[in-house]
Design a protein around this motif. Structure first.
Motif, PDB file in Angstrom:
ATOM      1  N   LEU A  46      -5.606  -1.917   8.160  1.00  0.00           N
ATOM      2  CA  LEU A  46      -4.941  -0.724   7.384  1.00  0.00           C
ATOM      3  C   LEU A  46      -3.384  -0.820   7.899  1.00  0.00           C
ATOM      4  N   LYS A  47      -3.207  -0.916   9.142  1.00  0.00           N
ATOM      5  CA  LYS A  47      -1.830  -0.875   9.511  1.00  0.00           C
ATOM      6  C   LYS A  47      -0.876  -1.873   8.798  1.00  0.00           C
ATOM      7  N   GLY A  48      -1.638  -3.203   8.709  1.00  0.00           N
ATOM      8  CA  GLY A  48      -0.988  -4.274   7.690  1.00  0.00           C
ATOM      9  C   GLY A  48      -0.491  -3.783   6.212  1.00  0.00           C
ATOM     10  N   SER A  49      -1.518  -2.848   5.859  1.00  0.00           N
ATOM     11  CA  SER A  49      -1.570  -2.661   4.429  1.00  0.00           C
ATOM     12  C   SER A  49      -1.189  -1.164   4.203  1.00  0.00           C
ATOM     13  N   GLU A  50      -0.081  -0.639   4.755  1.00  0.00           N
ATOM     14  CA  GLU A  50       0.140   0.639   4.586  1.00  0.00           C
ATOM     15  C   GLU A  50       0.784   0.971   3.223  1.00  0.00           C
ATOM     16  N   PRO A  51       0.278   1.688   2.402  1.00  0.00           N
ATOM     17  CA  PRO A  51       0.724   2.112   1.149  1.00  0.00           C
ATOM     18  C   PRO A  51       2.222   2.778   1.139  1.00  0.00           C
ATOM     19  N   LYS A  52       3.226   2.306   0.093  1.00  0.00           N
ATOM     20  CA  LYS A  52       4.335   2.910   0.242  1.00  0.00           C
ATOM     21  C   LYS A  52       4.083   4.193  -0.854  1.00  0.00           C
ATOM     22  N   LYS A  53       5.104   5.075  -0.832  1.00  0.00           N
ATOM     23  CA  LYS A  53       4.831   6.531  -1.552  1.00  0.00           C
ATOM     24  C   LYS A  53       4.691   6.206  -3.041  1.00  0.00           C
ATOM     25  N   ALA A  54       5.453   4.891  -3.642  1.00  0.00           N
ATOM     26  CA  ALA A  54       5.366   4.735  -4.935  1.00  0.00           C
ATOM     27  C   ALA A  54       4.033   4.115  -5.497  1.00  0.00           C
ATOM     28  N   ASP A  55       3.497   3.229  -4.206  1.00  0.00           N
ATOM     29  CA  ASP A  55       2.044   2.797  -4.694  1.00  0.00           C
ATOM     30  C   ASP A  55       0.827   3.871  -4.310  1.00  0.00           C
ATOM     31  N   SER A  56       1.140   5.101  -4.259  1.00  0.00           N
ATOM     32  CA  SER A  56       0.225   6.310  -4.062  1.00  0.00           C
ATOM     33  C   SER A  56      -0.572   6.222  -5.180  1.00  0.00           C
ATOM     34  N   THR A  57      -0.201   6.059  -6.387  1.00  0.00           N
ATOM     35  CA  THR A  57      -0.974   6.100  -7.610  1.00  0.00           C
ATOM     36  C   THR A  57      -1.787   4.974  -7.913  1.00  0.00           C
ATOM     37  N   LYS A  58      -1.368   3.872  -7.517  1.00  0.00           N
ATOM     38  CA  LYS A  58      -2.174   2.551  -7.420  1.00  0.00           C
ATOM     39  C   LYS A  58      -3.274   2.634  -6.441  1.00  0.00           C
ATOM     40  N   LEU A  59      -3.153   3.374  -5.377  1.00  0.00           N
ATOM     41  CA  LEU A  59      -4.239   3.496  -4.291  1.00  0.00           C
ATOM     42  C   LEU A  59      -5.360   4.568  -4.819  1.00  0.00           C
ATOM     43  N   ILE A  60      -4.891   5.704  -5.667  1.00  0.00           N
ATOM     44  CA  ILE A  60      -5.712   6.567  -6.174  1.00  0.00           C
ATOM     45  C   ILE A  60      -6.660   5.841  -7.171  1.00  0.00           C
ATOM     46  N   GLU A  61      -5.874   5.053  -8.012  1.00  0.00           N
ATOM     47  CA  GLU A  61      -6.576   4.241  -9.016  1.00  0.00           C
ATOM     48  C   GLU A  61      -7.618   3.351  -8.529  1.00  0.00           C
ATOM     49  N   ALA A  62      -7.444   2.498  -7.347  1.00  0.00           N
ATOM     50  CA  ALA A  62      -7.953   1.687  -6.691  1.00  0.00           C
ATOM     51  C   ALA A  62      -9.346   2.380  -6.023  1.00  0.00           C
ATOM     52  N   GLU A  63      -9.233   3.528  -5.584  1.00  0.00           N
ATOM     53  CA  GLU A  63     -10.259   4.521  -5.123  1.00  0.00           C
ATOM     54  C   GLU A  63     -11.126   4.774  -6.191  1.00  0.00           C
ATOM     55  N   LYS A  64     -10.704   4.942  -7.567  1.00  0.00           N
ATOM     56  CA  LYS A  64     -11.569   5.352  -8.580  1.00  0.00           C
ATOM     57  C   LYS A  64     -12.471   3.908  -9.266  1.00  0.00           C
ATOM     58  N   SER A  65     -11.702   2.747  -9.116  1.00  0.00           N
ATOM     59  CA  SER A  65     -12.243   1.787  -9.629  1.00  0.00           C
ATOM     60  C   SER A  65     -13.357   1.305  -8.550  1.00  0.00           C
ATOM     61  N   SER A  66     -14.162   0.014  -8.623  1.00  0.00           N
ATOM     62  CA  SER A  66     -15.387  -0.313  -8.195  1.00  0.00           C
ATOM     63  C   SER A  66     -14.835  -0.918  -6.739  1.00  0.00           C
ATOM     64  N   GLU A  67     -13.661  -0.879  -6.393  1.00  0.00           N
ATOM     65  CA  GLU A  67     -13.606  -1.155  -5.037  1.00  0.00           C
ATOM     66  C   GLU A  67     -13.984  -0.417  -3.980  1.00  0.00           C
ATOM     67  N   PRO A  68     -14.571  -0.652  -2.840  1.00  0.00           N
ATOM     68  CA  PRO A  68     -15.152   0.133  -1.833  1.00  0.00           C
ATOM     69  C   PRO A  68     -14.205   0.766  -1.039  1.00  0.00           C
ATOM     70  N   SER A  69     -14.465   2.242  -0.649  1.00  0.00           N
ATOM     71  CA  SER A  69     -13.471   2.939   0.211  1.00  0.00           C
ATOM     72  C   SER A  69     -13.503   2.507   1.711  1.00  0.00           C
ATOM     73  N   ILE A  70     -12.584   2.816   2.558  1.00  0.00           N
ATOM     74  CA  ILE A  70     -12.504   2.654   3.766  1.00  0.00           C
ATOM     75  C   ILE A  70     -13.757   3.108   4.560  1.00  0.00           C
ATOM     76  N   GLU A  71     -14.123   4.351   4.075  1.00  0.00           N
ATOM     77  CA  GLU A  71     -15.207   5.002   4.726  1.00  0.00           C
ATOM     78  C   GLU A  71     -16.678   4.282   4.429  1.00  0.00           C
ATOM     79  N   SER A  72     -16.638   3.648   3.468  1.00  0.00           N
ATOM     80  CA  SER A  72     -17.760   2.799   2.970  1.00  0.00           C
ATOM     81  C   SER A  72     -17.840   1.564   3.775  1.00  0.00           C
TER      82      SER A  72
END
Length: 103
Positions: A46-72
């Protein structure tokens, strides 16, 4: 260490020894050690792949897709490393099913 002195730690150790037995303590320690190691590895990832502010929309889209979340991912690793957690989760699922049937 969390306000616990030596007498409290000894009492906790004796209680753990009585509950789990001498044969299970190394197995539990090994499982907890593996879980802690996995937590550290996930933290490093997680420290190596900290999302930037511009990447926050990509992060939200990734959570909605089939990619597993950190919690899972963390839950999966804990269940793999500590067998007692899987048993507790199975019991919890059964209790929830019974609650659904009753209501």
């Amino acid at each position: 260490m969390f306000g616990l002195g030596m007498p409290e730690l000894i009492i906790i150790g004796i209680i753990i020894l009585i509950i789990f037995g001498a044969k299970r303590i190394p197995e539990i320690g090994k499982g907890l050690g593996g879980a802690i190691r996995e937590f550290k590895n996930i933290g490093k990832e997680l420290k190596g792949s900290e999302p930037k502010k511009a990447d926050s929309t990509k992060l939200i889209e990734a959570e909605k897709s089939s990619e597993p979340s950190i919690e899972s991912m963390v839950a999966k690793k804990v269940i793999e490393k500590v067998p007692a957690v899987k048993r507790v989760m199975d019991i919890n699922d059964k209790v929830n099913k019974v609650k659904e049937i009753i209501s």
